[in-house]
Design a protein around this motif. Structure first.
Motif, PDB file in Angstrom:
ATOM      1  N   GLY A  72       0.825  -1.313   0.045  1.00  0.00           N
ATOM      2  CA  GLY A  72      -0.052   0.000   0.080  1.00  0.00           C
ATOM      3  C   GLY A  72       0.787   1.247  -0.044  1.00  0.00           C
ATOM      4  N   GLY A  73       1.939   1.260   0.847  1.00  0.00           N
ATOM      5  CA  GLY A  73       2.756   2.625   0.944  1.00  0.00           C
ATOM      6  C   GLY A  73       3.448   2.534  -0.404  1.00  0.00           C
ATOM      7  N   THR A  74       3.892   1.534  -0.788  1.00  0.00           N
ATOM      8  CA  THR A  74       4.995   1.868  -2.120  1.00  0.00           C
ATOM      9  C   THR A  74       4.143   2.048  -3.256  1.00  0.00           C
ATOM     10  OG1 THR A  74       6.456   0.282  -1.279  1.00  0.00           O
ATOM     11  CG2 THR A  74       6.581   0.637  -3.543  1.00  0.00           C
ATOM     12  N   LEU A  75       2.886   1.329  -3.700  1.00  0.00           N
ATOM     13  CA  LEU A  75       2.458   1.458  -4.843  1.00  0.00           C
ATOM     14  C   LEU A  75       1.146   2.363  -4.787  1.00  0.00           C
ATOM     15  CD1 LEU A  75       2.218  -2.220  -6.159  1.00  0.00           C
ATOM     16  CD2 LEU A  75       3.422  -0.334  -7.082  1.00  0.00           C
ATOM     17  N   MET A  76       0.230   2.171  -3.778  1.00  0.00           N
ATOM     18  CA  MET A  76      -1.036   3.020  -3.345  1.00  0.00           C
ATOM     19  C   MET A  76      -0.696   4.501  -3.099  1.00  0.00           C
ATOM     20  SD  MET A  76      -3.429  -0.162  -2.257  1.00  0.00           S
ATOM     21  CE  MET A  76      -4.987   0.657  -2.448  1.00  0.00           C
ATOM     22  N   ILE A  77       0.461   4.693  -2.403  1.00  0.00           N
ATOM     23  CA  ILE A  77       0.552   5.910  -1.980  1.00  0.00           C
ATOM     24  C   ILE A  77       1.971   6.715  -2.728  1.00  0.00           C
ATOM     25  CG2 ILE A  77       1.247   7.482   0.203  1.00  0.00           C
ATOM     26  CD1 ILE A  77      -1.727   6.308   0.236  1.00  0.00           C
ATOM     27  N   ALA A  78       3.073   6.040  -2.461  1.00  0.00           N
ATOM     28  CA  ALA A  78       4.266   6.951  -2.949  1.00  0.00           C
ATOM     29  C   ALA A  78       4.074   6.885  -4.489  1.00  0.00           C
ATOM     30  CB  ALA A  78       5.495   6.016  -2.581  1.00  0.00           C
ATOM     31  N   ALA A  79       4.017   5.693  -5.173  1.00  0.00           N
ATOM     32  CA  ALA A  79       4.077   5.753  -6.719  1.00  0.00           C
ATOM     33  C   ALA A  79       2.780   6.427  -7.176  1.00  0.00           C
ATOM     34  CB  ALA A  79       3.945   4.308  -7.273  1.00  0.00           C
ATOM     35  N   TYR A  80       1.721   6.326  -6.855  1.00  0.00           N
ATOM     36  CA  TYR A  80       0.580   6.868  -7.466  1.00  0.00           C
ATOM     37  C   TYR A  80       0.497   8.157  -7.204  1.00  0.00           C
ATOM     38  CZ  TYR A  80      -4.248   8.399  -7.394  1.00  0.00           C
ATOM     39  OH  TYR A  80      -5.290   9.185  -7.708  1.00  0.00           O
ATOM     40  N   VAL A  99      -8.577  10.217 -16.197  1.00  0.00           N
ATOM     41  CA  VAL A  99      -7.386   9.108 -16.401  1.00  0.00           C
ATOM     42  C   VAL A  99      -7.525   8.238 -15.070  1.00  0.00           C
ATOM     43  CG1 VAL A  99      -5.048   8.642 -16.794  1.00  0.00           C
ATOM     44  CG2 VAL A  99      -6.109  10.492 -18.239  1.00  0.00           C
ATOM     45  N   VAL A 100      -7.510   8.948 -13.866  1.00  0.00           N
ATOM     46  CA  VAL A 100      -7.505   8.217 -12.600  1.00  0.00           C
ATOM     47  C   VAL A 100      -8.711   7.268 -12.444  1.00  0.00           C
ATOM     48  CG1 VAL A 100      -7.691   8.297 -10.128  1.00  0.00           C
ATOM     49  CG2 VAL A 100      -5.891   9.693 -11.386  1.00  0.00           C
ATOM     50  N   SER A 101      -9.964   7.894 -13.056  1.00  0.00           N
ATOM     51  CA  SER A 101     -11.000   7.026 -12.943  1.00  0.00           C
ATOM     52  C   SER A 101     -11.163   5.655 -13.844  1.00  0.00           C
ATOM     53  CB  SER A 101     -12.367   7.948 -13.699  1.00  0.00           C
ATOM     54  OG  SER A 101     -12.188   7.946 -14.949  1.00  0.00           O
ATOM     55  N   LEU A 154      -0.112  13.202 -19.331  1.00  0.00           N
ATOM     56  CA  LEU A 154      -1.388  12.191 -19.198  1.00  0.00           C
ATOM     57  C   LEU A 154      -0.808  10.717 -19.024  1.00  0.00           C
ATOM     58  CD1 LEU A 154      -3.842  13.671 -21.628  1.00  0.00           C
ATOM     59  CD2 LEU A 154      -4.122  13.465 -19.019  1.00  0.00           C
ATOM     60  N   SER A 155       0.242  10.375 -19.672  1.00  0.00           N
ATOM     61  CA  SER A 155       0.984   9.055 -19.523  1.00  0.00           C
ATOM     62  C   SER A 155       1.401   8.770 -18.211  1.00  0.00           C
ATOM     63  CB  SER A 155       2.221   8.936 -20.474  1.00  0.00           C
ATOM     64  OG  SER A 155       1.487   9.020 -21.682  1.00  0.00           O
ATOM     65  N   LEU A 156       1.909   9.863 -17.435  1.00  0.00           N
ATOM     66  CA  LEU A 156       2.235   9.649 -16.048  1.00  0.00           C
ATOM     67  C   LEU A 156       1.119   9.405 -15.217  1.00  0.00           C
ATOM     68  CD1 LEU A 156       5.168  12.396 -15.726  1.00  0.00           C
ATOM     69  CD2 LEU A 156       5.595   9.870 -15.951  1.00  0.00           C
ATOM     70  N   VAL A 157       0.232  10.247 -15.579  1.00  0.00           N
ATOM     71  CA  VAL A 157      -1.062  10.080 -14.584  1.00  0.00           C
ATOM     72  C   VAL A 157      -1.888   8.563 -14.946  1.00  0.00           C
ATOM     73  CG1 VAL A 157      -3.492  10.834 -14.143  1.00  0.00           C
ATOM     74  CG2 VAL A 157      -1.594  12.601 -14.517  1.00  0.00           C
ATOM     75  N   PHE A 158      -1.672   8.312 -16.313  1.00  0.00           N
ATOM     76  CA  PHE A 158      -2.124   6.728 -16.596  1.00  0.00           C
ATOM     77  C   PHE A 158      -1.459   5.848 -15.592  1.00  0.00           C
ATOM     78  CE2 PHE A 158      -1.501   2.678 -18.849  1.00  0.00           C
ATOM     79  CZ  PHE A 158      -2.720   2.104 -19.033  1.00  0.00           C
ATOM     80  N   ALA A 162      -2.428   2.856 -12.814  1.00  0.00           N
ATOM     81  CA  ALA A 162      -1.973   1.458 -12.887  1.00  0.00           C
ATOM     82  C   ALA A 162      -1.320   1.077 -11.558  1.00  0.00           C
ATOM     83  CB  ALA A 162      -1.074   1.305 -14.161  1.00  0.00           C
ATOM     84  N   CYS A 163      -0.626   2.058 -11.019  1.00  0.00           N
ATOM     85  CA  CYS A 163       0.349   1.685  -9.885  1.00  0.00           C
ATOM     86  C   CYS A 163      -0.938   1.529  -8.582  1.00  0.00           C
ATOM     87  CB  CYS A 163       1.188   2.671  -9.386  1.00  0.00           C
ATOM     88  SG  CYS A 163       2.667   2.614 -10.469  1.00  0.00           S
ATOM     89  N   PHE A 164      -1.880   2.451  -8.566  1.00  0.00           N
ATOM     90  CA  PHE A 164      -2.854   2.401  -7.468  1.00  0.00           C
ATOM     91  C   PHE A 164      -3.677   0.902  -7.843  1.00  0.00           C
ATOM     92  CE2 PHE A 164      -6.992   2.874  -5.376  1.00  0.00           C
ATOM     93  CZ  PHE A 164      -6.543   3.564  -4.391  1.00  0.00           C
TER      94      PHE A 164
END
Length: 307
Positions: A72-80, A99-101, A154-158, A162-164
């Motif tokens: 959660g900390g790595t992907l859903m918080i930090a990377a996202y 894009v986040v949707s 937008l690619s970074l937001v995508f 994906a990380c989340f």
């Protein structure tokens, strides 16, 4: 009860949708990754205090507990958030929110890949592809210049979405006993620590921050409204409504982001924005058609109560 749930649903959509506008506004004063780290320094402490009050286990104990926190900390918080905040430098609040949707659609795709009990039907595959088509329509890339700032942003937001989504699927592989409040709190704190490391690696500095009233307002809004208040409402609605209806917040948030972006920052949505959002919404409907049908039947047959 329905009336109360509807009010809380709208409040959550407003809190999380307007967060994209607050991020965009704050980026004028903060380096992006440091901005995200500051947000979760404060939000993590607040959430840990809340977890200590409402749960009987405020500290992870087992390996599975810490594994879930680590993911959660790595992907859903930090990377996202690092990717989202950097990505919003070059796009609008509404476009980032749209894009986040895509996250619920990506979550379904990752679940089919990593969870053995999950299956993707042919119509579900169509839904997945329609969702991706929405991102392409939204970004409207120039074939002769695929590295233009908006397409890259937008690619970074995508990648953030994906990380989340990947993190939310991987956490389901562990048999942990953590309350969601405790998991969120420690994930926020770990994510903030990781983002401080990323920020330092990018040579961001506190000296680069312009501590204006607008900067403090943007940061406070993200900490108090989008994080603390938003997650409190989320926990309440998750228990009352379940994950399917909560996912629908992802599709109300872009509408709020578009409205607040227009009112606060003067951002004007484009036709591509609307087409992209429509495709992602259709993709979600195709992927979750059975669950949505079940929810609609349940709601249609529920007694009409209010409080």
């Amino acid at each position: 009860m329905r009336f109360r749930n509807a009010i809380l649903f709208v409040a959550l959509a407003v809190a999380w949708g307007s967060a994209f506008t607050a991020i965009k506004a704050g980026l004028a004063y903060f380096p992006p990754v440091l901005f995200a780290a500051f947000r979760y320094d404060l939000a993590g402490v607040m959430m840990l205090g809340y977890a200590a009050v409402v749960t009987d286990q405020w500290l992870p104990r087992s390996r599975a507990d810490w594994a879930v926190v680590g993911i959660g900390g790595t992907l859903m918080i930090a990377a996202y958030h690092a990717l989202l905040f950097v990505g919003e430098l070059g796009t609008t609040s509404a476009a980032a929110a749209i894009v986040v949707s895509l996250s619920p659609i990506l979550t379904t795709g990752f679940a089919r890949a990593f969870l053995p009990d999950e299956r993707l039907t042919p119509l579900g595959i169509v839904g997945l592809l329609v969702g991706f088509l929405g991102v392409v329509a939204l970004s409207n890339p120039d074939p002769g210049n695929l590295l233009d700032p908006r397409t890259v942003s937008l690619s970074l937001v995508f990648l953030a979405a994906a990380c989340f989504a990947l993190g939310s699927v991987l956490t389901r592989r562990f048999d942990d006993d953590l309350a969601i409040e405790t998991m969120e709190a420690w994930s926020m704190l770990l994510g903030a620590l990781l983002m401080h490391g990323i920020s330092a690696a990018l040579s961001e500095s506190v000296a680069d921050v312009r501590w204006t009233g607008e900067a403090l307002l943007a940061l406070s809004y993200l900490v108090v409204v989008a994080s603390a208040l938003g997650f409190l409402i989320y926990f309440d609605l998750l228990e009352r409504l379940g994950p399917i209806e909560i996912n629908l917040v992802s599709y109300a948030a872009p509408v709020v982001a578009a409205a607040t972006g227009l009112l606060v920052l003067g951002e004007t949505p484009t036709v591509a924005t609307g087409v992209g959002f429509a495709c992602i919404l259709v993709g979600f409907g195709l992927l979750k058609r059975d669950a949505l049908r079940t929810e609609l039947a349940r709601l249609g047959g529920a007694p009409n109560r209010s409080d």
